[in-house]
Design an enzyme around this catalytic site. Sequence first.
Site, short mmCIF file in Angstrom:
data_model
loop_
_atom_site.label_atom_id
_atom_site.label_comp_id
_atom_site.label_asym_id
_atom_site.label_seq_id
_atom_site.Cartn_x
_atom_site.Cartn_y
_atom_site.Cartn_z
CD GLU A 97 -2.99 -0.74 -0.11
OE1 GLU A 97 -3.03 0.40 -0.59
OE2 GLU A 97 -3.62 -1.68 -0.59
CB CYS A 253 -14.70 2.95 -13.43
SG CYS A 253 -15.67 4.46 -13.32
CB CYS A 260 -19.83 2.45 -19.53
SG CYS A 260 -19.16 3.94 -18.78
CB CYS A 263 -19.08 -1.20 -15.95
SG CYS A 263 -19.14 -0.78 -14.20
CB CYS A 269 -23.35 3.51 -13.21
SG CYS A 269 -22.35 4.96 -13.54
FE1 SF4 Z 1 -17.76 3.72 -14.25
FE2 SF4 Z 1 -20.41 3.86 -14.25
FE3 SF4 Z 1 -19.12 3.41 -16.51
FE4 SF4 Z 1 -19.18 1.55 -14.58
S1 SF4 Z 1 -20.90 2.31 -15.77
S2 SF4 Z 1 -17.39 2.17 -15.82
S3 SF4 Z 1 -19.12 2.81 -12.76
S4 SF4 Z 1 -19.00 5.24 -15.28
#
Ligand code: SF4
Length: 512
Positions: A97, A253, A260, A263, A269
């Site tokens: 970390e 992201c 997206c 995702c 989101c």
């Molecule tokens: Fe990021 Fe929302 Fe796109 Fe997912 S859907 S990558 S959380 S902006």
Amino acid sequence: MSHLRAAAAGGLRRSGGRAARPAGQSRKGASPRGGTSAPAPAPPPAQHLFSDPSEIEALRGNLLAWYDKSKRDLPWRTLAATEPDANRRAYAVWVSEIMLQQTQVATVIDYYNRWMQKWPTLQALAQASLEEVNELWAGLGYYSRGKRLQEAARKVVTELGGQMPRTAEELQKLLPGVGRYTAGAIASISYGQATGVVDGNVIRVLCRLRCIGADSSSPAVIDRLWDMANALVDRSRPGDFNQALMELGATVCMPKAPLCGECPVKQHCRARRRVEKELAFASQKLFGKPAPVPDVEDCGFGNCPLCPPATEPWDSSLGVTNFPRKAVKKQPRVARTATCVLERRGCHGALEYLIVQRPSSGLLAGLWEFPSLLLAQGLQEEKQREVLADHLQTRMGWPVAAGDLQFIGEVIHVFSHIHQTYVVYSLPLDGDVTLDPALSPSRWVTEEEFHASAVSTAMKKVLKACEKQRGKDSSPGKGSKRKRGAKPQGASSTRPGTQLSLRAFLQAPASL
Ligand code: SF4
């Protein structure tokens, strides 16, 4: 665990302590005079919250399932998952970390492996010297991190009986250099404490999930994000959940081009939903269909502390990258430093360089460098040369003529807060020269020794510039300003096999 540390849009990076408060200090509602408590701030509008328990459960499940399938294989993850001893596990996570603060995963892996091989336990690290720590850390940047890590390891060994504190609160309270983020990461990953973490990646993901457009570095927003992270963290797998959230920020992201479509939490989101609504509205308009006014306003709460400021409304061309927002970063300070590469032929004919040690506090504390001097603004080249020659003379105790300094060029290195230009000179010397022991801390090193020493990346760039210039000078038809191998005045009478002090070498030409 966190991954790409240059995380949020606009260059926001994770800092172990930036978003943290001292342990025990109330974040809100405390009365400074001990009288009546200030009224609790109103809760943020629902648009910016996770208030539905079933949605939180679904988000946790989706994120963890994705993480189990897609997580990167990283050495600290392996150690955290396989090391049975809690102290060693916490130490392994802690080292990773600290290294990952401000530094990318790809760079850290090699350093991490070498570190853990050299100092596999807190006890081993506690016995290391700062010089050894700086040598291993050389090139990783932000050198105070290594120093603080070692100091804290010593504290654990000498004051805490070798036992790492067992909660995030205690870690933050007892270990120097461990901020709220690092404490949360160690506690959740090593001990399974259900505590959230907020770093640059998490800030970006949460701001997008909940359309938080206020300055993401402001205390008000940071507090909300910590609350959110603590509410979201999976109770049975907190370490994995935190790592998954950070992994999502690092690999999906991302700041500029989020994926997206891939995702795992896209259905949760709100930034993406807003973009989709806008697109639907635009396409309906294109085909001349009557379209409802899209629900693309801000949350509807007047003066919402989490919405973008009225002066910076939603920009359709940016899509989800409207979030997060950060106040404009302060420009780095501009500085110029004159530096001189003193070089000689060593006893086996190999080139050697003089390096000196920096003070034990401040920028690049304890590291080695070519003799250097911070320059006043606006100095002309001739004057720079003179002040550098004076500096060398004062520091080393022997006369240096400004005209003997060969200008190599300028090397730029950008530290986090300083735009540094090194004005590089070289001064070739010949003969059997040794340094007066009274001139320490300084030493002559071969190129190999130079690279193995605790020297900064900036100094490596300086040496590279010199080597490049040497290559040009030695190419056919070209010569350096001062011919290599030519002895400085007074050196011609050096007796074979005699080791002269540098002071004597330069100061007493007639007597030799
Ligand atoms: Fe990021 Fe929302 Fe796109 Fe997912 S859907 S990558 S959380 S902006």
